[in-house]
Write a protein that holds these residues in place. Structure first.
Motif, PDB file in Angstrom:
ATOM      1  N   LEU A  66       0.869  -1.341   0.012  1.00  0.00           N
ATOM      2  CA  LEU A  66       0.028   0.046  -0.039  1.00  0.00           C
ATOM      3  C   LEU A  66       0.837   1.212  -0.072  1.00  0.00           C
ATOM      4  O   LEU A  66       1.783   1.248   0.811  1.00  0.00           O
ATOM      5  CB  LEU A  66      -0.771  -0.116   1.189  1.00  0.00           C
ATOM      6  N   ASP A  67       0.540   2.190  -1.133  1.00  0.00           N
ATOM      7  CA  ASP A  67       1.327   3.061  -1.229  1.00  0.00           C
ATOM      8  C   ASP A  67       0.517   4.347  -0.299  1.00  0.00           C
ATOM      9  O   ASP A  67      -0.406   4.745  -0.868  1.00  0.00           O
ATOM     10  CB  ASP A  67       1.703   3.744  -2.633  1.00  0.00           C
ATOM     11  N   ASN A  68       0.956   4.984   0.772  1.00  0.00           N
ATOM     12  CA  ASN A  68       0.375   6.055   1.598  1.00  0.00           C
ATOM     13  C   ASN A  68       0.081   7.147   0.972  1.00  0.00           C
ATOM     14  O   ASN A  68      -1.052   7.712   0.971  1.00  0.00           O
ATOM     15  CB  ASN A  68       1.064   6.244   2.888  1.00  0.00           C
ATOM     16  N   ALA A  69       0.937   7.742   0.026  1.00  0.00           N
ATOM     17  CA  ALA A  69       0.594   8.950  -0.779  1.00  0.00           C
ATOM     18  C   ALA A  69      -0.349   8.639  -1.828  1.00  0.00           C
ATOM     19  O   ALA A  69      -1.364   9.619  -1.869  1.00  0.00           O
ATOM     20  CB  ALA A  69       2.061   9.465  -1.247  1.00  0.00           C
ATOM     21  N   LYS A  70      -0.111   7.377  -2.471  1.00  0.00           N
ATOM     22  CA  LYS A  70      -1.593   7.123  -3.499  1.00  0.00           C
ATOM     23  C   LYS A  70      -2.663   6.942  -2.816  1.00  0.00           C
ATOM     24  O   LYS A  70      -3.835   7.665  -3.347  1.00  0.00           O
ATOM     25  CB  LYS A  70      -0.956   6.092  -4.326  1.00  0.00           C
ATOM     26  N   ALA A  71      -2.633   6.424  -1.588  1.00  0.00           N
ATOM     27  CA  ALA A  71      -4.087   5.950  -1.120  1.00  0.00           C
ATOM     28  C   ALA A  71      -4.571   7.435  -0.415  1.00  0.00           C
ATOM     29  O   ALA A  71      -5.807   7.611  -0.512  1.00  0.00           O
ATOM     30  CB  ALA A  71      -3.747   5.050   0.187  1.00  0.00           C
TER      31      ALA A  71
END
Length: 162
Positions: A66-71
Protein backbone atom coordinates in the motif's frame (compact mmCIF):
# COMPACT_ATOMS: atom_id res chain seq x y z
CA UNK A 1 -19.12 -19.13 10.01
CA UNK A 2 -16.67 -17.24 7.80
CA UNK A 3 -16.00 -20.07 5.34
CA UNK A 4 -19.70 -20.93 5.27
CA UNK A 5 -20.74 -17.35 4.51
CA UNK A 6 -18.17 -17.11 1.71
CA UNK A 7 -19.33 -20.48 0.28
CA UNK A 8 -22.97 -19.45 0.45
CA UNK A 9 -22.26 -16.13 -1.24
CA UNK A 10 -20.18 -17.76 -3.97
CA UNK A 11 -22.79 -20.48 -4.60
CA UNK A 12 -25.42 -17.77 -5.10
CA UNK A 13 -23.36 -15.33 -7.19
CA UNK A 14 -20.79 -17.52 -8.96
CA UNK A 15 -21.79 -21.20 -8.75
CA UNK A 16 -19.34 -22.07 -11.52
CA UNK A 17 -16.30 -21.11 -9.43
CA UNK A 18 -14.51 -23.95 -7.71
CA UNK A 19 -13.52 -23.44 -4.08
CA UNK A 20 -10.06 -24.72 -3.34
CA UNK A 21 -9.42 -26.10 0.15
CA UNK A 22 -5.71 -26.71 0.39
CA UNK A 23 -5.67 -28.53 3.70
CA UNK A 24 -2.67 -26.37 4.63
CA UNK A 25 -2.41 -22.76 5.71
CA UNK A 26 -2.98 -20.08 3.10
CA UNK A 27 -3.13 -17.38 5.77
CA UNK A 28 -0.22 -15.40 4.33
CA UNK A 29 0.62 -14.48 0.76
CA UNK A 30 3.70 -16.69 0.96
CA UNK A 31 1.75 -19.68 2.35
CA UNK A 32 -0.97 -19.30 -0.29
CA UNK A 33 1.55 -19.03 -3.13
CA UNK A 34 3.36 -22.16 -1.93
CA UNK A 35 0.11 -24.12 -1.54
CA UNK A 36 -1.04 -23.12 -5.03
CA UNK A 37 2.34 -23.31 -6.75
CA UNK A 38 2.04 -19.77 -8.15
CA UNK A 39 4.04 -16.55 -7.73
CA UNK A 40 3.12 -14.45 -4.68
CA UNK A 41 1.95 -11.69 -7.02
CA UNK A 42 -1.04 -13.81 -8.14
CA UNK A 43 -2.43 -14.01 -4.61
CA UNK A 44 -5.16 -11.35 -4.30
CA UNK A 45 -4.65 -10.18 -0.75
CA UNK A 46 -7.52 -8.36 0.94
CA UNK A 47 -6.70 -5.44 3.21
CA UNK A 48 -9.20 -3.91 5.64
CA UNK A 49 -8.46 -0.19 5.81
CA UNK A 50 -9.78 2.85 7.60
CA UNK A 51 -9.76 6.32 6.05
CA UNK A 52 -11.03 8.53 8.85
CA UNK A 53 -14.51 7.18 9.64
CA UNK A 54 -14.71 5.20 6.41
CA UNK A 55 -13.81 1.48 6.30
CA UNK A 56 -13.06 -0.19 2.96
CA UNK A 57 -11.67 -3.45 1.65
CA UNK A 58 -8.83 -3.32 -0.87
CA UNK A 59 -7.76 -6.27 -2.98
CA UNK A 60 -4.25 -6.09 -4.40
CA UNK A 61 -1.57 -8.30 -5.90
CA UNK A 62 0.34 -10.22 -3.26
CA UNK A 63 3.69 -8.63 -4.05
CA UNK A 64 2.70 -4.97 -3.77
CA UNK A 65 2.60 -2.58 -0.85
CA UNK A 66 0.00 0.00 0.00
CA UNK A 67 1.43 3.37 -1.05
CA UNK A 68 0.37 5.89 1.60
CA UNK A 69 0.76 8.88 -0.72
CA UNK A 70 -1.34 7.28 -3.48
CA UNK A 71 -3.95 6.13 -0.97
CA UNK A 72 -4.20 9.59 0.57
CA UNK A 73 -4.58 11.12 -2.88
CA UNK A 74 -7.31 8.62 -3.82
CA UNK A 75 -9.25 8.61 -0.54
CA UNK A 76 -8.47 12.02 0.93
CA UNK A 77 -6.85 10.68 4.09
CA UNK A 78 -3.96 8.51 5.13
CA UNK A 79 -4.92 4.81 5.46
CA UNK A 80 -4.80 2.81 8.68
CA UNK A 81 -5.03 -0.96 8.86
CA UNK A 82 -7.85 -2.31 10.98
CA UNK A 83 -6.92 -4.46 13.96
CA UNK A 84 -7.62 -8.21 13.70
CA UNK A 85 -10.64 -7.74 15.98
CA UNK A 86 -12.06 -4.86 13.94
CA UNK A 87 -11.44 -6.77 10.72
CA UNK A 88 -13.31 -9.83 11.99
CA UNK A 89 -16.18 -7.67 13.27
CA UNK A 90 -16.78 -5.79 10.00
CA UNK A 91 -15.92 -8.51 7.47
CA UNK A 92 -16.91 -11.65 9.37
CA UNK A 93 -13.62 -13.20 8.28
CA UNK A 94 -10.46 -13.79 10.34
CA UNK A 95 -7.12 -12.31 9.37
CA UNK A 96 -5.60 -14.73 6.86
CA UNK A 97 -9.00 -15.60 5.43
CA UNK A 98 -10.36 -12.11 4.76
CA UNK A 99 -12.14 -12.00 1.43
CA UNK A 100 -14.79 -9.90 -0.30
CA UNK A 101 -17.36 -12.74 -0.31
CA UNK A 102 -20.09 -13.19 2.30
CA UNK A 103 -19.26 -10.09 4.31
CA UNK A 104 -20.82 -9.51 7.72
CA UNK A 105 -21.20 -5.80 6.91
CA UNK A 106 -21.66 -4.21 3.49
CA UNK A 107 -18.39 -2.42 2.74
CA UNK A 108 -17.04 -0.44 -0.19
CA UNK A 109 -14.58 -2.64 -2.06
CA UNK A 110 -11.72 -1.57 -4.30
CA UNK A 111 -9.38 -3.54 -6.54
CA UNK A 112 -5.90 -2.19 -7.09
CA UNK A 113 -4.71 -2.01 -10.69
CA UNK A 114 -1.87 -4.38 -9.75
CA UNK A 115 -4.33 -7.30 -10.13
CA UNK A 116 -4.78 -6.57 -13.84
CA UNK A 117 -1.30 -7.91 -14.59
CA UNK A 118 -2.64 -11.47 -14.39
CA UNK A 119 -5.03 -13.68 -16.32
CA UNK A 120 -6.32 -15.11 -13.02
CA UNK A 121 -5.78 -14.36 -9.33
CA UNK A 122 -6.48 -16.21 -6.07
CA UNK A 123 -8.36 -14.37 -3.31
CA UNK A 124 -9.04 -16.13 -0.01
CA UNK A 125 -12.44 -17.78 0.48
CA UNK A 126 -13.18 -17.06 4.13
CA UNK A 127 -10.90 -19.52 5.91
CA UNK A 128 -7.20 -19.96 6.63
CA UNK A 129 -6.96 -22.82 4.09
CA UNK A 130 -9.22 -21.85 1.19
CA UNK A 131 -9.19 -19.76 -1.96
CA UNK A 132 -10.83 -19.41 -5.34
CA UNK A 133 -9.35 -18.69 -8.78
CA UNK A 134 -10.86 -16.17 -11.19
CA UNK A 135 -9.92 -13.39 -13.61
CA UNK A 136 -9.41 -9.97 -11.98
CA UNK A 137 -12.11 -8.31 -14.10
CA UNK A 138 -14.64 -10.94 -13.08
CA UNK A 139 -13.61 -10.58 -9.44
CA UNK A 140 -14.20 -6.83 -9.54
CA UNK A 141 -17.51 -7.26 -11.32
CA UNK A 142 -18.79 -9.93 -8.91
CA UNK A 143 -18.05 -7.90 -5.80
CA UNK A 144 -19.01 -4.51 -7.22
CA UNK A 145 -15.49 -3.17 -6.75
CA UNK A 146 -14.09 0.04 -8.15
CA UNK A 147 -10.61 0.02 -9.65
CA UNK A 148 -8.00 2.21 -7.99
CA UNK A 149 -4.24 2.77 -8.09
CA UNK A 150 -3.03 2.87 -4.48
CA UNK A 151 -0.25 0.27 -4.37
CA UNK A 152 3.36 0.15 -5.52
CA UNK A 153 5.91 -2.58 -6.06
CA UNK A 154 9.04 -2.39 -3.95
CA UNK A 155 12.04 -1.05 -5.90
CA UNK A 156 13.83 -3.60 -8.09
CA UNK A 157 10.83 -5.95 -8.18
CA UNK A 158 9.03 -7.02 -11.31
CA UNK A 159 5.88 -9.06 -11.77
CA UNK A 160 6.02 -12.35 -13.57
CA UNK A 161 3.58 -15.09 -14.45
CA UNK A 162 4.38 -18.77 -14.58
Amino acid sequence: MSFESACTWLSEHAPDLRLIDHGVSTATVRDAALALGVPEARIAKTLALRFGDRIVLLLAAGDVRLDNAKAKAAFGQRPRMLSPEETLAVSGHPIGGVCPFGLATPLPIYCDLSLRAFETVFPAAGSLTSSVELPPERLASLIGAEWTDVCSRPPNQTTHQP
